[in-house]
Design an enzyme around this catalytic site. Structure first.
Site: not given
Ligand SMILES: NC(=O)c1ccc[n+]([C@@H]2O[C@H](COP(=O)([O-])OP(=O)(O)OC[C@H]3O[C@@H](n4cnc5c(N)ncnc54)[C@H](OP(=O)(O)O)[C@@H]3O)[C@@H](O)[C@H]2O)c1
Length: 333
Positions: A50, A175, A201, A205, A236
């Site tokens: 994802s 993050s 969270y 981070k 996302t």
């Molecule tokens: N989007 C943003 O603006 C943003 C900003 C700062 C930091 N981040 C960081 O970026 C990273 C990715 O986030 P995202 O926004 O892409 O979120 P996302 O779309 O929810 O993707 C998160 C991914 O992590 C997987 N995941 C969650 N818990 C897990 C577990 N226990 N074991 C294995 N896989 C697990 C999810 O699996 P499923 O597909 O099964 O749910 C998904 O594939 C995260 O570390 C987040 O903290 C994102």
């Protein structure tokens, strides 16, 4: 065009321009295309089913890497793998692991190190912000277990593959939220605090960034470098689920997942970041790790964080080298 450092830093400091798609669009104009060092090499990306992990997997496959997608839902992971493979023609493989569950991490590491001898990059991308206080299979607060302790154990247990794959890299997707929190080394699981998803969270981070620096220190001279980064604000599924109000207000400014993942893939595959270790990056430039003095931690607290990670994960750096192949070097907590 070369973007001046002053403008770049001003965008970062004022947050909205730097974290939003504006920052990406402005900064990318100064990026020169470089050959990837990943052609035919193995990389592992957690949370690749994802959002940013999926986008990073696609960028890395497009750069010629063999991508190992770690997912917790095999069916979903296979669908994503097939779609990326069709778009890039790249070689990708799916592995199952719940990174919050230390037994699941141990199983992944055992099969992975047995099958994949040399790893060029390990990308810790899977992350979570649970809406209420929960515990992992081993009883660890779930945010910390998912974002910090599981990834710490995974790094430890597949160090042998990273060592065989030098030059290799460990990349932690943190993050910008971490700027709001200092390290609470005395109470890493924040047991003494009321549950607040954003605070827990952001604290996890912050731990990721410090741990990346500690890995860089401990692995100095080994050929394995460690890099933390933050992606800015990217639209996302994770952001949509955990911060719907924020998304509503900021939607026109949000980056695409691909824009957010750009620096992940760049850290894994470009020559330049491989010449450094222990830095915190956004949009291909090192960034400060603190915005105020109040979040700065002491040397003793940093060491305490490392020791707590060893205690909670049951893995210690001293025991690592000999044991990865025959069970993973974990002891009971
Ligand atoms: N989007 C943003 O603006 C943003 C900003 C700062 C930091 N981040 C960081 O970026 C990273 C990715 O986030 P995202 O926004 O892409 O979120 P996302 O779309 O929810 O993707 C998160 C991914 O992590 C997987 N995941 C969650 N818990 C897990 C577990 N226990 N074991 C294995 N896989 C697990 C999810 O699996 P499923 O597909 O099964 O749910 C998904 O594939 C995260 O570390 C987040 O903290 C994102």
């Amino acid at each position: 065009m070369n973007l001046s450092g002053a403008i770049d830093r001003a965008m970062d400091w004022t947050v909205v321009p730097g974290f939003s798609r504006i920052g990406y669009e402005v900064r990318r104009r100064s990026w020169e295309p470089q050959p990837s060092v990943l052609e035919g090499r193995d990389v592992l990306v957690t949370g690749a089913s994802s959002g940013l992990g999926e986008a990073a997997a696609e960028l890395l496959a497009g750069a010629g890497a063999r991508v190992h997608m770690v997912v917790r839902n095999l069916e979903k992971g296979e669908d994503v793998r097939a779609a990326i493979s069709e778009r890039t023609g790249g070689g990708l493989r799916v592995w199952r692991c719940d990174v919050s569950d230390l037994d699941s991490v141990g199983e992944l590491a055992r099969s992975f190190t047995a099958e994949v001898g040399e790893l060029a990059a390990l990308v810790h991308n899977a992350g979570a912000m649970p809406p209420k206080r929960e515990r992992s299979a081993q009883g660890i607060e779930l945010t910390l277990a998912t974002n910090v302790i599981g990834p710490f154990l995974l790094t430890g247990l597949i160090l042998s593959s990273l060592r065989s794959g030098v030059p290799s890299r460990i990349i932690s997707v943190s993050s910008g939220g971490m700027y709001t929190q200092g390290l609470n080394a005395e109470d890493l699981q924040l047991a003494g605090r009321d549950y607040d998803p954003s605070r827990f969270y952001a604290h996890s981070k912050r731990c990721e960034v410090i741990l990346s620096e500690l890995w860089a220190e401990r692995l100095a001279g080994s050929g394995i470098s460690a890099h933390a980064m933050h992606p800015g604000w990217a639209d996302t599924p994770g952001l949509q689920a955990s911060m719907p109000g924020f998304r509503r207000v900021t939607k026109p400014l949000l980056r695409s997942a691909r824009q957010g993942a750009d620096t992940i893939a760049w850290l894994a595959g470009d020559e330049q970041p491989g010449r450094s270790s222990g830095l915190f990056w956004q949009d291909r430039r090192p960034r400060p790790t603190h915005r105020t003095r109040s979040t700065k931690e002491s040397e003793a607290d940093r060491e305490r964080l490392w020791q707590e990670c060893e205690r909670l994960s049951g893995w210690s750096i001293g025991a690592s080298e000999t044991s990865a192949a025959n069970g993973g070097g974990r002891t009971a907590r």
